[in-house]
Design a protein around this motif. Sequence first.
Motif, PDB file in Angstrom:
ATOM      1  N   THR A 180     -21.228 -19.825  -4.705  1.00 27.20           N
ATOM      2  CA  THR A 180     -21.216 -18.920  -3.631  1.00 27.20           C
ATOM      3  C   THR A 180     -20.621 -17.542  -4.041  1.00 27.20           C
ATOM      4  OG1 THR A 180     -20.690 -20.773  -1.950  1.00 27.20           O
ATOM      5  CG2 THR A 180     -20.077 -18.554  -1.237  1.00 27.20           C
ATOM      6  N   ILE A 181     -21.502 -16.442  -3.829  1.00 32.43           N
ATOM      7  CA  ILE A 181     -21.134 -15.177  -4.483  1.00 32.43           C
ATOM      8  C   ILE A 181     -20.980 -14.179  -3.283  1.00 32.43           C
ATOM      9  CG2 ILE A 181     -21.998 -13.328  -6.022  1.00 32.43           C
ATOM     10  CD1 ILE A 181     -21.610 -16.232  -7.231  1.00 32.43           C
ATOM     11  N   ASP A 182     -19.956 -13.370  -3.311  1.00 31.54           N
ATOM     12  CA  ASP A 182     -19.723 -12.170  -2.567  1.00 31.54           C
ATOM     13  C   ASP A 182     -19.591 -11.241  -3.585  1.00 31.54           C
ATOM     14  OD1 ASP A 182     -19.353 -13.849  -0.215  1.00 31.54           O
ATOM     15  OD2 ASP A 182     -17.165 -13.867  -0.287  1.00 31.54           O
ATOM     16  N   VAL A 183     -20.197 -10.147  -3.042  1.00 33.91           N
ATOM     17  CA  VAL A 183     -20.360  -8.813  -3.737  1.00 33.91           C
ATOM     18  C   VAL A 183     -19.591  -7.517  -3.235  1.00 33.91           C
ATOM     19  CG1 VAL A 183     -22.322  -7.000  -4.717  1.00 33.91           C
ATOM     20  CG2 VAL A 183     -22.822  -9.382  -4.657  1.00 33.91           C
ATOM     21  N   GLU A 184     -18.852  -6.941  -4.087  1.00 33.83           N
ATOM     22  CA  GLU A 184     -18.013  -5.870  -3.501  1.00 33.83           C
ATOM     23  C   GLU A 184     -18.393  -4.660  -4.398  1.00 33.83           C
ATOM     24  OE1 GLU A 184     -16.759  -3.640  -1.661  1.00 33.83           O
ATOM     25  OE2 GLU A 184     -15.834  -5.227  -0.852  1.00 33.83           O
ATOM     26  N   PRO A 185     -19.211  -3.818  -3.864  1.00 37.69           N
ATOM     27  CA  PRO A 185     -19.580  -2.559  -4.501  1.00 37.69           C
ATOM     28  C   PRO A 185     -18.500  -1.709  -4.527  1.00 37.69           C
ATOM     29  CG  PRO A 185     -20.692  -2.720  -2.682  1.00 37.69           C
ATOM     30  CD  PRO A 185     -20.043  -3.988  -2.674  1.00 37.69           C
ATOM     31  N   ASN A 186     -17.668  -1.566  -3.684  1.00 39.33           N
ATOM     32  CA  ASN A 186     -16.559  -0.796  -3.560  1.00 39.33           C
ATOM     33  C   ASN A 186     -15.429  -0.926  -4.259  1.00 39.33           C
ATOM     34  OD1 ASN A 186     -14.608   1.238  -2.843  1.00 39.33           O
ATOM     35  ND2 ASN A 186     -15.062   1.423  -0.475  1.00 39.33           N
ATOM     36  N   PRO A 187     -14.929  -0.283  -5.499  1.00 43.87           N
ATOM     37  CA  PRO A 187     -13.752  -0.979  -6.155  1.00 43.87           C
ATOM     38  C   PRO A 187     -12.688  -0.618  -5.387  1.00 43.87           C
ATOM     39  CG  PRO A 187     -14.831   0.954  -7.210  1.00 43.87           C
ATOM     40  CD  PRO A 187     -15.868   0.623  -6.059  1.00 43.87           C
ATOM     41  N   THR A 188     -12.584   0.186  -4.658  1.00 39.49           N
ATOM     42  CA  THR A 188     -11.342   0.551  -3.911  1.00 39.49           C
ATOM     43  C   THR A 188     -10.875  -0.641  -3.068  1.00 39.49           C
ATOM     44  OG1 THR A 188     -12.448   1.939  -2.329  1.00 39.49           O
ATOM     45  CG2 THR A 188     -11.582   3.019  -4.322  1.00 39.49           C
ATOM     46  N   GLU A 189     -11.943  -1.378  -2.518  1.00 43.29           N
ATOM     47  CA  GLU A 189     -11.787  -2.388  -1.584  1.00 43.29           C
ATOM     48  C   GLU A 189     -11.757  -3.571  -2.231  1.00 43.29           C
ATOM     49  OE1 GLU A 189     -11.308  -1.956   1.739  1.00 43.29           O
ATOM     50  OE2 GLU A 189     -11.286   0.186   1.555  1.00 43.29           O
ATOM     51  N   ALA A 190     -12.095  -3.759  -3.353  1.00 40.39           N
ATOM     52  CA  ALA A 190     -12.212  -4.869  -4.231  1.00 40.39           C
ATOM     53  C   ALA A 190     -10.837  -5.821  -4.458  1.00 40.39           C
ATOM     54  CB  ALA A 190     -12.782  -4.853  -5.422  1.00 40.39           C
ATOM     55  N   LEU A 191      -9.680  -5.202  -4.453  1.00 43.13           N
ATOM     56  CA  LEU A 191      -8.439  -5.955  -4.584  1.00 43.13           C
ATOM     57  C   LEU A 191      -8.119  -6.602  -3.497  1.00 43.13           C
ATOM     58  CD1 LEU A 191      -6.170  -6.510  -6.782  1.00 43.13           C
ATOM     59  CD2 LEU A 191      -4.905  -4.523  -5.980  1.00 43.13           C
ATOM     60  N   PHE A 192      -8.254  -5.904  -2.075  1.00 43.72           N
ATOM     61  CA  PHE A 192      -7.873  -6.534  -0.812  1.00 43.72           C
ATOM     62  C   PHE A 192      -9.010  -7.598  -0.534  1.00 43.72           C
ATOM     63  CE2 PHE A 192      -6.771  -1.849  -0.540  1.00 43.72           C
ATOM     64  CZ  PHE A 192      -5.548  -1.830  -0.121  1.00 43.72           C
TER      65      PHE A 192
END
Length: 457
Positions: A180-192
């Motif tokens: 199951t894959i989630d993509v986060e293109p915004n690195p500033t939101e990735a940690l959260f």
Amino acid sequence: MSARILVVDDVPANVKLLEARLSAEYFDVMTASNGTEALALARRAECDIILLDVMMPDMDGFEVCRRLKTDPATHHIPVVMVTALDSPADRNRGLEAGADDFLTKPVSDVVLIARVRSLTRLKMMTDELRMRAITSLEIGMQAPERSAVVDTGKGGRILLVDDRESSYERLATILAAEHTIDVEPNPTEALFHAAEGNYDLLIVSLDLNNFDGLRLCSQARSLERTRHVPILAIADPENSTRLLRGLEIGVNDYLLRPVDKIELLARARTQIRRRRYTDHLRDNVQNSIEMAITDALTGLHNRRYMESHLATLAEQASTRGKPLALMILDIDYFKSINDNYGHDAGDDVLREFAVRVRKSIRGIDLACRYGGEEFVIVMPETDLHVAGMVAERLRRSIAGEPFAIHKGAKRIEVTISIGLTTLEQKGEAVGDVLKRADTALYRAKHDGRNRVVSHAA
């Protein structure tokens, strides 16, 4: 960081070269000239990492690796294949066999040492968990080794951090075949996103626009909720130096672009299998701790925990000048319940009694099974008057409704006697408090049972 490295190669010159490189970095090096010897050494737990050649006469490195990874005694040992074979098919074959990495000769000293150090840190962490969890076998808990060797590493939850659409669309499509894959293109939101998502693997591009991917990896390692989530870094070939730096700060594995589909899936499975294994070890450790301080029948804390924690609560009460109430509870005529209805019925009563106790006290109160049918409740910041009200409410809760036994087939009346006291003298020994409460309990039973008796300090 010292570790024992097993070098497996049938060519003496290759062994000498690796031995010299590793010894210069203060690693303890041992050697084997064939697969059979290597398997025997590994089973005796004499190595922390195995550097394994592929082309050997008795059995090749792929078979050695497969046997290591399917043996519960050795599956946790990191294996790095170091070989002259350089085709993608060979590399993928090694990874599919369970290798943690596949390095092609000639291997630069920097890459070799960085990889060995990274895997050494991982192995030491795993060994510590395995050592702490070893008692889980003695108390009847299932060891995770056998489930680990059959785990396919599929079905994981992966967060992919990549801001290049063409890149993350391709990677996500590949990974979605097994995970199951989630993509986060915004690195500033990735940690959260990572902290909230309960992921099995983070895949981080180190070629993010206007953001340092290594900093994101470092932050993930420092945050409690993502500290143990494995990280797979992906970078362009010209960023290989940064990948080595990533290994130093906690990146578990890496890939260079263009990413090979089979290699990506193999490395993801390896990291997810390892995550599940270490999570299982941590769960065993936590469960072992809980079992050591918990009464198995009632789920309340046991006497060992009570005696230790009561001393802490008493010290805090004395330091802060706050009252501390303590009551000893005894189920009346409990022996007759066992004699007349059987020990299973007695167990039913004890379990239900614990449920009613929990409903009658606060979250900060400490409820323990003291032994047999005796229980202790410790109530911080509670004076004798308030504690007496709680004790009386609990007594009514027990006497007011019959207890179901024999799976609800029968209901019987149960009552309790309670001895109550408080700690009010600064520095008073907790043993004296327990004796006072026990004296009050004796009076309650002597005066007819089913009552609360207080003994002021």
